[in-house]
Design a protein around this motif. Structure first.
Motif, PDB file in Angstrom:
ATOM      1  N   SER A 231      55.140  63.962   3.403  1.00  0.00           N
ATOM      2  CA  SER A 231      56.277  64.098   2.495  1.00  0.00           C
ATOM      3  C   SER A 231      55.879  64.966   1.303  1.00  0.00           C
ATOM      4  CB  SER A 231      56.735  62.734   1.993  1.00  0.00           C
ATOM      5  OG  SER A 231      55.766  62.168   1.144  1.00  0.00           O
ATOM      6  N   TYR A 232      56.888  65.500   0.620  1.00  0.00           N
ATOM      7  CA  TYR A 232      56.628  66.312  -0.565  1.00  0.00           C
ATOM      8  C   TYR A 232      55.985  65.474  -1.668  1.00  0.00           C
ATOM      9  CZ  TYR A 232      57.366  68.938  -4.813  1.00  0.00           C
ATOM     10  OH  TYR A 232      57.173  69.566  -6.005  1.00  0.00           O
ATOM     11  N   ALA A 233      56.415  64.229  -1.818  1.00  0.00           N
ATOM     12  CA  ALA A 233      55.859  63.370  -2.861  1.00  0.00           C
ATOM     13  C   ALA A 233      54.357  63.177  -2.664  1.00  0.00           C
ATOM     14  CB  ALA A 233      56.573  62.022  -2.881  1.00  0.00           C
ATOM     15  N   TYR A 234      53.941  62.936  -1.430  1.00  0.00           N
ATOM     16  CA  TYR A 234      52.520  62.748  -1.149  1.00  0.00           C
ATOM     17  C   TYR A 234      51.747  64.032  -1.433  1.00  0.00           C
ATOM     18  CZ  TYR A 234      48.236  61.542   1.325  1.00  0.00           C
ATOM     19  OH  TYR A 234      46.934  61.281   1.632  1.00  0.00           O
ATOM     20  N   ALA A 235      52.285  65.168  -0.995  1.00  0.00           N
ATOM     21  CA  ALA A 235      51.597  66.448  -1.203  1.00  0.00           C
ATOM     22  C   ALA A 235      51.496  66.777  -2.689  1.00  0.00           C
ATOM     23  CB  ALA A 235      52.322  67.556  -0.456  1.00  0.00           C
ATOM     24  N   PHE A 236      52.558  66.521  -3.438  1.00  0.00           N
ATOM     25  CA  PHE A 236      52.553  66.821  -4.867  1.00  0.00           C
ATOM     26  C   PHE A 236      51.604  65.907  -5.632  1.00  0.00           C
ATOM     27  CE2 PHE A 236      54.233  66.172  -9.160  1.00  0.00           C
ATOM     28  CZ  PHE A 236      54.188  67.477  -9.627  1.00  0.00           C
TER      29      PHE A 236
ATOM     30  N   SER B 127      49.102  72.411  -5.256  1.00  0.00           N
ATOM     31  CA  SER B 127      48.495  73.310  -6.232  1.00  0.00           C
ATOM     32  C   SER B 127      47.291  74.049  -5.662  1.00  0.00           C
ATOM     33  CB  SER B 127      48.085  72.527  -7.482  1.00  0.00           C
ATOM     34  OG  SER B 127      47.132  71.533  -7.143  1.00  0.00           O
ATOM     35  N   ARG B 128      46.997  73.844  -4.391  1.00  0.00           N
ATOM     36  CA  ARG B 128      45.865  74.521  -3.743  1.00  0.00           C
ATOM     37  C   ARG B 128      46.347  75.716  -2.933  1.00  0.00           C
ATOM     38  NH1 ARG B 128      43.647  69.339  -0.798  1.00  0.00           N
ATOM     39  NH2 ARG B 128      43.549  67.961  -2.588  1.00  0.00           N
ATOM     40  N   GLU B 129      45.419  76.580  -2.627  1.00  0.00           N
ATOM     41  CA  GLU B 129      45.698  77.703  -1.721  1.00  0.00           C
ATOM     42  C   GLU B 129      45.042  77.404  -0.401  1.00  0.00           C
ATOM     43  OE1 GLU B 129      47.550  80.396  -2.047  1.00  0.00           O
ATOM     44  OE2 GLU B 129      48.154  79.799  -4.056  1.00  0.00           O
ATOM     45  N   PRO B 130      45.624  77.638   0.701  1.00  0.00           N
ATOM     46  CA  PRO B 130      47.021  78.004   0.925  1.00  0.00           C
ATOM     47  C   PRO B 130      47.932  76.802   0.724  1.00  0.00           C
ATOM     48  CG  PRO B 130      45.956  77.678   3.034  1.00  0.00           C
ATOM     49  CD  PRO B 130      44.887  77.512   1.971  1.00  0.00           C
ATOM     50  N   ILE B 131      49.120  77.088   0.262  1.00  0.00           N
ATOM     51  CA  ILE B 131      50.094  76.032   0.000  1.00  0.00           C
ATOM     52  C   ILE B 131      50.635  75.509   1.326  1.00  0.00           C
ATOM     53  CG2 ILE B 131      52.312  75.509  -1.055  1.00  0.00           C
ATOM     54  CD1 ILE B 131      51.727  77.634  -3.115  1.00  0.00           C
ATOM     55  N   PRO B 132      50.645  74.192   1.526  1.00  0.00           N
ATOM     56  CA  PRO B 132      51.203  73.633   2.766  1.00  0.00           C
ATOM     57  C   PRO B 132      52.689  73.955   2.908  1.00  0.00           C
ATOM     58  CG  PRO B 132      50.012  71.958   1.532  1.00  0.00           C
ATOM     59  CD  PRO B 132      50.102  73.157   0.662  1.00  0.00           C
ATOM     60  N   ALA B 133      53.167  73.940   4.123  1.00  0.00           N
ATOM     61  CA  ALA B 133      54.569  74.291   4.392  1.00  0.00           C
ATOM     62  C   ALA B 133      55.537  73.355   3.689  1.00  0.00           C
ATOM     63  CB  ALA B 133      54.819  74.270   5.892  1.00  0.00           C
ATOM     64  N   ILE B 134      55.178  72.115   3.491  1.00  0.00           N
ATOM     65  CA  ILE B 134      56.081  71.168   2.836  1.00  0.00           C
ATOM     66  C   ILE B 134      56.354  71.568   1.392  1.00  0.00           C
ATOM     67  CG2 ILE B 134      54.266  69.577   2.085  1.00  0.00           C
ATOM     68  CD1 ILE B 134      57.687  68.514   3.362  1.00  0.00           C
TER      69      ILE B 134
ATOM     70  N   HIS C 150      56.487  74.831   0.175  1.00  0.00           N
ATOM     71  CA  HIS C 150      57.107  76.145   0.007  1.00  0.00           C
ATOM     72  C   HIS C 150      58.553  76.048  -0.464  1.00  0.00           C
ATOM     73  CE1 HIS C 150      53.883  78.658   1.318  1.00  0.00           C
ATOM     74  NE2 HIS C 150      53.719  77.931   2.411  1.00  0.00           N
ATOM     75  N   ARG C 151      59.272  75.098   0.044  1.00  0.00           N
ATOM     76  CA  ARG C 151      60.680  74.982  -0.322  1.00  0.00           C
ATOM     77  C   ARG C 151      60.842  74.653  -1.794  1.00  0.00           C
ATOM     78  NH1 ARG C 151      64.543  70.546   2.325  1.00  0.00           N
ATOM     79  NH2 ARG C 151      63.280  69.246   0.998  1.00  0.00           N
ATOM     80  N   PHE C 152      59.905  73.913  -2.372  1.00  0.00           N
ATOM     81  CA  PHE C 152      60.047  73.460  -3.748  1.00  0.00           C
ATOM     82  C   PHE C 152      59.354  74.371  -4.759  1.00  0.00           C
ATOM     83  CE2 PHE C 152      60.368  69.743  -1.030  1.00  0.00           C
ATOM     84  CZ  PHE C 152      61.595  69.257  -1.424  1.00  0.00           C
ATOM     85  N   THR C 153      58.456  75.230  -4.325  1.00  0.00           N
ATOM     86  CA  THR C 153      57.737  76.088  -5.257  1.00  0.00           C
ATOM     87  C   THR C 153      58.259  77.510  -5.256  1.00  0.00           C
ATOM     88  OG1 THR C 153      56.066  76.526  -3.566  1.00  0.00           O
ATOM     89  CG2 THR C 153      55.616  74.743  -5.125  1.00  0.00           C
ATOM     90  N   ALA C 154      59.261  77.822  -4.438  1.00  0.00           N
ATOM     91  CA  ALA C 154      59.834  79.167  -4.410  1.00  0.00           C
ATOM     92  C   ALA C 154      60.571  79.435  -5.714  1.00  0.00           C
ATOM     93  CB  ALA C 154      60.784  79.302  -3.224  1.00  0.00           C
TER      94      ALA C 154
END
Length: 62
Positions: A28-33, A39-46, A48-52
């Motif tokens: 989930s986005y909450a877990y990733a955030f 905040s790491r490179e490469p950014i996970p696909a989950i 991308h939608r919120f950091t565009a």
């Protein structure tokens, strides 16, 4: 009137339940955030939608 210790207990219980829900949903986005994966490179696909950038490529009729 609810005593202060019961309100504090309810607040702690709700916070623990929310934390458990985030912990048990690793894709989930909450877990990733919260784990810092967004905040790491490469950014996970989950993430991308919120950091565009806002409004990038999407035009409004207004």
């Amino acid at each position: 009137m609810i005593p202060k210790w019961q309100m504090a207990g309810l607040f702690i219980l709700v916070a623990l339940l929310a934390g458990f829900a985030v912990y048990t949903s690793p894709h989930s986005y909450a877990y990733a955030f919260l784990s810092g994966q967004c905040s790491r490179e490469p950014i996970p696909a989950i993430c991308h939608r919120f950091t565009a950038p806002r409004g990038g490529g999407v035009r409004s009729a207004w």
